[in-house]
Structure formats: structure tokens, C-alpha cells
Design a protein around this motif. Sequence first.
Motif, short mmCIF file in Angstrom:
data_model
loop_
_atom_site.label_atom_id
_atom_site.label_comp_id
_atom_site.label_asym_id
_atom_site.label_seq_id
_atom_site.Cartn_x
_atom_site.Cartn_y
_atom_site.Cartn_z
N ILE A 194 0.45 -1.82 0.22
CA ILE A 194 0.13 0.02 0.35
C ILE A 194 1.05 1.11 0.14
O ILE A 194 1.74 1.07 0.60
CB ILE A 194 -1.16 -0.22 1.16
CG1 ILE A 194 -1.83 -1.36 1.11
CG2 ILE A 194 -1.90 1.15 0.56
CD1 ILE A 194 -2.43 -1.71 0.10
N TRP A 195 0.45 1.98 -0.96
CA TRP A 195 1.60 3.06 -0.91
C TRP A 195 0.23 5.09 -0.72
O TRP A 195 -1.05 4.79 -1.39
CB TRP A 195 2.05 3.37 -2.51
CG TRP A 195 3.10 5.15 -2.84
CD1 TRP A 195 3.85 5.62 -1.60
CD2 TRP A 195 2.01 5.88 -3.25
NE1 TRP A 195 4.11 6.10 -2.77
CE2 TRP A 195 2.93 6.66 -3.57
CE3 TRP A 195 1.20 5.86 -4.28
CZ2 TRP A 195 3.42 7.56 -4.43
CZ3 TRP A 195 1.41 6.64 -6.01
CH2 TRP A 195 2.25 7.91 -5.89
N VAL A 196 0.88 5.41 0.35
CA VAL A 196 0.22 6.80 0.91
C VAL A 196 1.07 7.86 0.25
O VAL A 196 2.20 8.17 0.79
CB VAL A 196 -0.32 7.22 1.60
CG1 VAL A 196 -1.08 7.68 2.19
CG2 VAL A 196 -0.87 5.51 2.23
N PRO A 197 0.68 8.55 -1.23
CA PRO A 197 2.24 9.89 -1.64
C PRO A 197 1.42 10.61 -0.35
O PRO A 197 0.15 11.47 -0.41
CB PRO A 197 1.64 9.79 -2.82
CG PRO A 197 -0.06 9.71 -2.82
CD PRO A 197 0.04 8.17 -2.37
N THR A 198 3.07 10.73 -0.32
CA THR A 198 2.91 11.85 0.66
C THR A 198 3.10 13.46 0.10
O THR A 198 3.41 14.74 0.66
CB THR A 198 3.80 11.58 1.83
OG1 THR A 198 4.98 12.38 1.49
CG2 THR A 198 3.79 10.96 2.72
N THR A 199 3.65 13.84 -0.97
CA THR A 199 3.74 15.10 -1.81
C THR A 199 3.23 15.42 -3.22
O THR A 199 3.17 14.17 -3.84
CB THR A 199 5.97 15.30 -1.84
OG1 THR A 199 6.03 14.33 -2.47
CG2 THR A 199 6.60 14.92 -0.32
N ALA A 200 3.22 16.12 -3.82
CA ALA A 200 2.85 15.96 -4.95
C ALA A 200 4.18 16.18 -6.44
O ALA A 200 5.30 16.06 -6.14
CB ALA A 200 1.50 17.67 -5.05
N GLY A 201 3.86 16.21 -7.17
CA GLY A 201 4.61 16.09 -8.29
C GLY A 201 4.90 14.63 -8.82
O GLY A 201 3.92 14.04 -9.11
N THR A 202 5.45 14.68 -9.22
CA THR A 202 6.48 13.25 -10.06
C THR A 202 7.32 12.66 -9.73
O THR A 202 7.82 12.27 -8.59
CB THR A 202 6.98 13.69 -11.64
OG1 THR A 202 6.17 14.36 -12.66
CG2 THR A 202 6.99 12.38 -12.81
N HIS A 203 6.74 10.99 -9.52
CA HIS A 203 7.17 10.02 -8.26
C HIS A 203 6.83 8.72 -9.73
O HIS A 203 6.51 8.13 -9.81
CB HIS A 203 5.69 9.81 -7.27
CG HIS A 203 5.64 10.66 -6.60
ND1 HIS A 203 6.50 10.46 -4.99
CD2 HIS A 203 4.81 11.83 -6.77
CE1 HIS A 203 5.58 12.15 -4.76
NE2 HIS A 203 5.03 12.25 -5.43
N THR A 204 8.39 8.33 -9.22
CA THR A 204 8.66 7.16 -9.84
C THR A 204 8.57 6.03 -9.17
O THR A 204 9.39 6.09 -7.83
CB THR A 204 10.08 7.00 -10.84
OG1 THR A 204 10.28 8.25 -12.08
CG2 THR A 204 10.26 5.89 -11.21
N LEU A 205 7.88 4.96 -9.49
CA LEU A 205 7.22 3.87 -8.43
C LEU A 205 8.09 2.51 -9.24
O LEU A 205 8.22 2.38 -10.32
CB LEU A 205 6.02 3.30 -8.57
CG LEU A 205 5.28 4.86 -8.29
CD1 LEU A 205 3.21 4.58 -8.06
CD2 LEU A 205 5.81 5.16 -6.41
N THR A 206 9.61 1.85 -8.03
CA THR A 206 10.18 0.83 -8.89
C THR A 206 9.77 -0.18 -7.84
O THR A 206 9.28 -0.48 -6.37
CB THR A 206 11.21 1.12 -8.53
OG1 THR A 206 11.91 2.34 -9.32
CG2 THR A 206 12.32 0.31 -8.91
N VAL A 207 9.48 -1.38 -8.57
CA VAL A 207 9.43 -3.18 -7.74
C VAL A 207 10.89 -3.86 -8.13
O VAL A 207 11.37 -3.54 -8.78
CB VAL A 207 8.27 -3.82 -8.17
CG1 VAL A 207 8.04 -5.29 -7.30
CG2 VAL A 207 7.07 -2.49 -8.13
N GLN A 208 11.36 -3.92 -6.72
CA GLN A 208 12.94 -4.25 -6.87
C GLN A 208 13.46 -5.55 -6.16
O GLN A 208 13.27 -5.69 -5.42
CB GLN A 208 13.55 -3.53 -6.21
CG GLN A 208 15.26 -3.71 -6.20
CD GLN A 208 16.02 -3.88 -8.18
OE1 GLN A 208 16.15 -3.06 -8.40
NE2 GLN A 208 16.56 -5.23 -8.71
#
Length: 166
Positions: A89-103
Motif C-alpha cells: 500500500i502506498w500513500v503519497p505525501t508530496t505532489a509531483g512526479t513519482h517513479t514507483l519501482t518494484v525491485q
Amino acid sequence: MRRIAWAATTLASVATLAALSTPIAGARIDGAPILTDTATGAEVGSAVVGRSYQIFPGLGYNPGLSAVADFFDNGQCIASAPAATLTVIWVPTTAGTHTLTVQGAPNSVSMTVEVAPASAGSTPVKPPNQPGCGIGGGSSNVLASAGSGALGGVLSYLLRSGSAGS
């Protein structure tokens, strides 16, 4: 002997659940992460600060030899998940462009998400307590290669976390 029977029963149950699970509508085969709104279950391409989303890799993603995959937002740890579930589960805390990565080890997939500011007066969702990153690679995952695919990863995760009984 009881432990072996318990482990076999547990693995058979996990295998049955995995086989019966239905892929989410719109699931991609390229392994690219998929983002869904936890309130609606709908796949989304953008997000809003303070709302809750589920991240998981698309069909075809292979975490490699990892029993656990780590999830990152702009390089910052979100959480880890066992290879059998591969979702956080992800709850973004800042606006803007986010790169989400699964490693996994050594495989990774990423996606870019635009996050809009929260509406004035809205109450942000509190992020859930999830395992931290750093257990998705390295020698602690040697047991993952003993089994095949997700089942080996589940067994390794259970044995490392002490959940397999004592």
C-alpha cells in the motif's frame, strides 16, 4: 514430522490460492507496475496526496531469486512484500512526479505517476505499518532458490520470519 506435514499443507494451500486467484482487469503482461485505488479497486494512472493506493507488478514480472521484493517511491522505501503476494500500500505525501519501482534481485520494473495535491480540508489516509526494504536481495534469500517460483519464496519468507512454527 508434524512440522513437515504442516509445511506441506501450508504450501499446498498457498498453491491452490495462487492457482485460483483471478488477475485484476487490465493487468499487463510486460511486468510494469500497476496502481489501483484502494477505495475503488480501479486501476489508475495518477494519484492524489493522502489517498491510499495498491502497487503490484504486472503479469510477467519475475522477482528473480528474491523471496521478497522491495517497493520504492523516487528511491525511498515504501515497503517490502513476499514474492507470493508482491503488493504493498502506498500513500503519497508530496505532489509531483513519482517513479514507483518494484525491485527483486536482480530484476526491477518502474512506472511514473503524477501526484496531485490533496483537496483543501481533506483528511489524509494514514499509511499502514508494512515491512521495510532491504530484505529483497542478498544472501538471506538463498532458500528462495530451493523452491520453484513463488512457493519457494513463501517458504523462505516464512522460515526467515519465524512464522513456520517452532
